[in-house]
Every structure is written in structure tokens, then in C-alpha cells.
Scaffold this motif. Structure first.
Motif, short mmCIF file in Angstrom:
data_model
loop_
_atom_site.label_atom_id
_atom_site.label_comp_id
_atom_site.label_asym_id
_atom_site.label_seq_id
_atom_site.Cartn_x
_atom_site.Cartn_y
_atom_site.Cartn_z
N ALA A 24 5.87 -5.95 -87.24
CA ALA A 24 6.55 -4.73 -87.84
C ALA A 24 5.45 -3.86 -88.68
O ALA A 24 5.23 -2.95 -88.55
CB ALA A 24 8.02 -5.08 -88.52
N ARG A 25 4.83 -4.86 -89.49
CA ARG A 25 3.64 -4.23 -90.50
C ARG A 25 2.49 -3.94 -89.62
O ARG A 25 1.85 -2.91 -89.92
CB ARG A 25 3.40 -5.43 -91.59
CG ARG A 25 2.45 -4.65 -92.48
CD ARG A 25 2.17 -5.78 -93.75
NE ARG A 25 1.03 -5.13 -94.58
CZ ARG A 25 0.59 -5.95 -95.32
NH1 ARG A 25 0.87 -7.27 -95.64
NH2 ARG A 25 -0.50 -5.26 -96.06
N LYS A 49 2.70 -0.63 -87.87
CA LYS A 49 3.06 0.59 -88.57
C LYS A 49 1.94 1.70 -88.50
O LYS A 49 0.76 1.23 -88.64
CB LYS A 49 3.37 0.16 -89.97
CG LYS A 49 3.96 1.38 -90.76
CD LYS A 49 4.20 1.17 -92.40
CE LYS A 49 4.79 2.37 -93.02
NZ LYS A 49 5.18 1.84 -94.37
N GLY A 50 2.24 2.92 -88.22
CA GLY A 50 1.21 3.89 -87.75
C GLY A 50 0.36 3.62 -86.82
O GLY A 50 -0.47 4.34 -86.56
#
Length: 219
Positions: free
Chosen positions: A72-73, A76-77
């Protein structure tokens, strides 16, 4: 700072290494091309990079995050198109874009014009594979990602291919990073600042495109 770091990345299916001890880095702001024939391991490599598969061994980091430990992290982006894109077949292309945009908490306005999509009102079940590919690229662009990971994004007609090439170059000019796969060495020579040649799951050549050994890859 590297946008992508792969270290000894390996994936084994039924004792067969589909991705075999691959190590490379892609610096921020680069366009990297992964080139190889069908079955070379390109899509499996992207699935490992995006947390869709867990590696048998090795690591993959997107910016400062191990994507296997914290997808998930890590994602990101990141905008992704890996394998064949999946959509709600009974919804229109526009409705699908709106649903993905809502999930990402962004606006879907403008992305269809950006890619020259003229089939917004057509239900996905009636789209050709190339149209679905273009729609998948549009989804990847929705959140204006700083890293794009795209599987065979140039497998399109000449007009759409030209638009996608232009967009990728523009993303690099903005300082964003792109990793794409292709079966055509000329795509890497034209677009990439860094390339990796895959053959039977192994990185047999990597570096600046002009230094790559494309022997054994279809022209």
C-alpha cells in the motif's frame, strides 16, 4: 535516489525460475525499458514490482519502500498497467474511469482527451483489446503518478502509439519515472534512457540502450 531497486529478484513456479536473480536500478526521472520476447518473464517481473506476486527470493523497492512488505505504501504515487486490464464489462469506458477515479479520490476529467479516447460511451464488452489497453493506460494516468509501470503500452495502432510515446516523453520532462515493457528493441532505443534485456527470465544485458545486446530478441 533510485525510483526502483531490484536486488536478486527471483520467482519460481513448479521449480522453474520465471524471473531469475534479476538486479537493477532505475533512477528518478528516467525512462526504463524492459525488452524480451513473449515468455521472457516481463509481465511476471512487473507483477513482482507491483506486489501482485511475492518473490521466491530477493527484494524490490519503490523509492524507499519494500513493496513486498508494504504494498500500500510502496504503490502510493504509482500508476500501473500490468498484464491485461480488467474492467466492468457492462459499464461504459467513461463509467469505468469514473469508478477508478473515485477509488483514487481524483477527477477523471481530461484523461480521455489526453489519450485521444473516442469510445467513452461504449460498453467495455464491445471494445477491442487495443482499446482496452488504451483505457488501462488512462487509468494508470488518473492520479498523475510520479512513477508509471506499464506493460506493453505501445502494443497499439500507429496513431494511439504516437500519443502514448508523446505522453511518456512529457512525463520524463516533468521529472517523473517510467518503466515499460516491450517486445521490440526499437522502442527501447527510441524512448529509454536505461534498458534491460530479458531472456528466459534472466537479465542478459542492461545499461544505456546503445550498449545493449539485443541478440535473440525479435527485431
Amino acid at each position: 535516489m533510485p525510483a526502483i531497486t531490484c536486488t536478486s529478484l527471483t520467482k519460481i513456479f513448479d521449480k522453474n525460475p520465471v524471473v531469475d536473480d534479476i538486479t537493477f536500478e532505475v533512477e528518478e526521472g528516467a525512462i526504463a525499458g524492459i525488452v524480451g520476447d513473449d515468455g521472457a518473464g516481463k509481465t511476471t517481473l512487473l507483477k513482482l514490482l507491483t506486489g501482485l506476486l511475492r518473490p521466491t527470493s530477493g527484494t524490490c523497492t519503490l523509492f524507499d519502500t519494500d513493496v513486498t512488505r508494504n504494498p500500500a505504501r510502496g504503490l502510493k504515487g504509482v500508476g500501473c498497467l500490468v498484464g491485461e486490464p480488467a474492467f466492468y464489462e457492462e459499464f461504459t469506458a467513461q463509467k469505468n474511469l469514473e469508478l477508478f477515479a473515485a477509488l483514487a479520490q481524483v477527477d477523471s476529467d481530461g484523461v480521455t482527451d489526453l489519450l485521444g479516447i473516442t469510445f467513452k460511451s461504449t460498453r467495455v464488452r464491445y471494445l477491442t483489446p487495443a482499446m482496452k489497453k488504451l483505457l488501462g493506460i488512462a487509468v494508470a494516468f488518473l492520479a498523475e503518478p510520479k512513477l508509471l509501470i506499464l506493460d506493453e503500452p505501445l502494443n497499439l495502432n500507429a496513431s494511439a502509439q504516437g500519443l502514448v510515446k508523446k505522453l511518456l516523453k512529457e512525463q520524463k520532462e516533468k521529472g517523473n519515472t517510467i518503466l515499460f515493457t516491450t517486445g521490440i528493441p526499437a522502442d527501447v532505443k527510441e524512448l529509454a534512457t536505461y534498458g534491460v534485456v530479458l531472456k528466459e527470465g534472466k537479465a542478459v544485458s542492461q545499461g544505456a540502450p546503445k550498449t545493449l545486446d539485443f541478440k535473440g530478441v525479435n527485431p
